[in-house]
Write a protein that holds these residues in place. Structure first.
Motif, short mmCIF file in Angstrom:
data_model
loop_
_atom_site.label_atom_id
_atom_site.label_comp_id
_atom_site.label_asym_id
_atom_site.label_seq_id
_atom_site.Cartn_x
_atom_site.Cartn_y
_atom_site.Cartn_z
N VAL A 70 81.96 30.35 65.83
CA VAL A 70 80.70 30.57 65.51
C VAL A 70 79.68 29.46 66.33
CG1 VAL A 70 80.45 28.68 63.53
CG2 VAL A 70 79.22 31.15 63.45
N GLY A 110 80.24 33.45 59.81
CA GLY A 110 79.39 34.59 60.55
C GLY A 110 78.09 34.22 61.05
N PHE A 111 77.61 34.55 62.13
CA PHE A 111 76.32 34.32 62.67
C PHE A 111 75.30 35.54 63.03
CE2 PHE A 111 73.61 33.64 66.14
CZ PHE A 111 72.96 32.34 65.86
N ALA A 112 74.21 35.34 62.68
CA ALA A 112 73.31 36.34 63.00
C ALA A 112 71.86 35.91 63.42
CB ALA A 112 73.36 37.59 61.90
N GLU A 113 71.11 36.55 64.31
CA GLU A 113 69.74 36.39 64.25
C GLU A 113 68.96 37.26 64.67
OE1 GLU A 113 69.69 33.04 67.48
OE2 GLU A 113 68.46 34.34 68.80
N ILE A 150 73.59 31.48 59.32
CA ILE A 150 75.22 31.18 59.60
C ILE A 150 75.68 31.25 58.03
CG2 ILE A 150 76.93 29.52 59.98
CD1 ILE A 150 74.16 28.22 62.08
N CYS A 151 76.83 32.11 58.02
CA CYS A 151 77.38 32.38 56.61
C CYS A 151 78.56 31.94 56.56
CB CYS A 151 77.34 33.74 56.13
SG CYS A 151 77.52 34.10 54.55
N ALA A 198 75.07 38.18 58.74
CA ALA A 198 76.14 37.13 58.92
C ALA A 198 77.13 37.16 58.14
CB ALA A 198 75.48 35.52 58.89
N ARG A 208 79.52 39.65 59.08
CA ARG A 208 80.42 39.20 60.20
C ARG A 208 81.55 38.31 59.77
NH1 ARG A 208 75.39 39.21 64.68
NH2 ARG A 208 75.32 41.56 65.05
N SER A 209 81.05 37.37 58.95
CA SER A 209 82.13 36.40 58.35
C SER A 209 83.54 37.08 57.84
CB SER A 209 81.50 35.55 57.46
OG SER A 209 81.46 36.01 56.18
#
Lengths: 162, 270
Positions: free
Chosen positions: B92, B180-183, B197-198, B260, B263-264
């Motif tokens: 991550v 999991g990461f998302a932006e 970030i989850c 996120a 995705r995790s």
């Protein structure tokens, strides 16, 4: 530290396009400005001075970096390559020729930064797919042609093995 | 514009660097300079002297030490993004590093610089808070360890003293937690409008760490609901507590948290 002391120049040795240059620079001078004003390498353009537009991109030890976000004194000991250094003595490089053939430029302000970035991309990854080209191109702003013809030119150059 | 005049020092060791920072009041360390030089160009920063950390040997290493992944402060974002040890132990973090700015920025910008600068929209401070990293701060007085969760005070403010250098970070080796990461940013490479970030642990507990929404990384522990509607309510309730500049950011905070989270679990959020 007085202002007078801070404004004193320092002697640096820069390696640019395979040539050694001994120069006196103030610490605050940006690499982009020293390339243009001290060395006369005016193909490197200065746009935003905050790292966003990509017009000043040069290769530092082979990697694209912003010459507006680097001090000239910091480039000592590095090999700096500008678009002049990627251009043959006569004619155009295959990537440059592809830009011409595909109308990948209009005013040309962004072109030097894009050429050095794409040259670095093709050295690292000779056969990039379109998404990879677009991702690498995302750090260079072009305000006249749009990006489609630039992507076309890079993919064509890759296909022809540059 | 152009920077104001300053003196320039290029120490060859960390000891020499922190001695220079102590000896020259008004001096500032410079690493990649991808945040500092824009501030110099706009004359928002007017240091008397710059102490250049770039030539200090040993600050750019990545290694596993015992049960921790140790990363030098001078490691560039692109190295962080590509490094096999980072990809193996903290994928991550490798992913987040690839979202920092553009390629040319990542080639020069450093981990230590991003953490010391503490831009609210920066990815790496949030990863450090989520990962419960510990920072190694070095000054002429010696070394002190500061947990990431105590380091960030708010907008551009940290526990780092003017005569200190962030020499390394240490992250615990991952332990069955999935990440999991998302932006969301308007264009690729822009500053994020919201990011998350989850983390999900095997026992069902987890946490979300937001960035770009308030003044710095914000981490909240929770038991994430399996039901999508319940989860949406959880994200909205948490996002409502954030010190965001507007409701749009709170809305985006809920969106990135959900992405996120998916995705995790190995599911791709849209």
């Amino acid at each position: 530290m007085s202002q007078a002391e801070a404004r004193q120049t320092q002697r640096v040795v820069l390696q640019v396009n395979g040539q050694r240059h001994e120069l006196d620079v103030e610490p605050r001078w940006l690499l982009a400005d020293v390339l243009r004003h001290q060395l006369g390498l005016t193909a490197t353009h200065v746009g935003c001075e905050q790292g966003v537009c990509g017009a000043c991109t040069v290769l530092v030890d082979g990697k694209p970096e912003r010459s507006c976000l680097m001090l000239a004194v910091q480039a000592e000991g590095c090999e700096v390559t500008t678009v002049e250094g990627l251009t043959p003595a006569a004619g155009l490089s295959p990537l440059q020729a592809a830009f011409q053939q595909h109308h990948a430029l209009q005013c040309g302000f962004c072109t030097p930064g894009i050429l050095v970035t794409m040259e670095a991309l093709l050295r690292e990854n000779p056969h990039p797919d379109e998404a990879t080209v677009r991702e690498a191109l995302s750090g260079n702003v072009c305000r006249c042609t749009g990006y489609q013809f630039i992507v076309d030119a890079v993919l064509a150059a890759a296909k022809e093995g540059r | 514009m152009k920077p104001v005049a300053f003196a320039y020092y290029r120490p060859q060791s960390l000891a020499e660097a922190v001695r220079m920072l102590r000896e020259h009041p008004g001096s500032k360390p410079i690493a990649g300079g991808q945040s500092l030089i824009p501030l110099l160009n706009f004359r928002m920063a007017r240091p008397e002297a710059l102490v250049d950390l770039n030539r200090i040997p040993g600050l750019d290493e990545v290694e596993v030490r015992g049960q921790r992944l140790r990363i030098g402060g001078l490691v560039r974002h692109q190295q962080l993004h590509e490094h096999p040890l980072v990809r193996q132990h903290w994928p991550v973090l490798a992913q987040a590093a690839g979202e920092v700015g553009h390629w040319a920025i990542r080639n020069r910008g450093t981990l230590g610089g991003s953490l010391a600068h503490a831009d609210p929209a920066a990815e790496l401070p949030a990863v450090m808070v989520a990962a419960d990293a510990v920072f190694e701060l070095v000054s002429a007085d010696g070394v002190r360890q500061v947990p990431a969760r105590e380091f960030f005070y708010g907008y551009l403010m940290t526990a780092l003293q003017p005569d200190e250098v962030l020499a390394a970070v240490e992250l615990p080796l991952a332990s069955g937690t999935s990440w999991g990461f998302a932006e969301v940013a308007r264009r690729p490479g822009d500053f994020a409008l919201a990011g998350a970030i989850c983390e999900c642990r095997p026992d069902g507990t987890g946490a979300v760490t937001w960035f770009a929404v308030g003044g710095g990384p914000e981490r909240h522990e929770l038991v994430v609901a399996a039901d999508a509607n319940e989860r949406a309510a959880q994200w909205q309730d948490l996002a409502a507590t954030l010190d965001a500049q507007d409701d749009y950011r709170r809305h985006l905070a809920a969106v990135v948290a959900e992405t996120a989270y998916l995705r995790s679990l190995g599911r791709d959020g849209q």
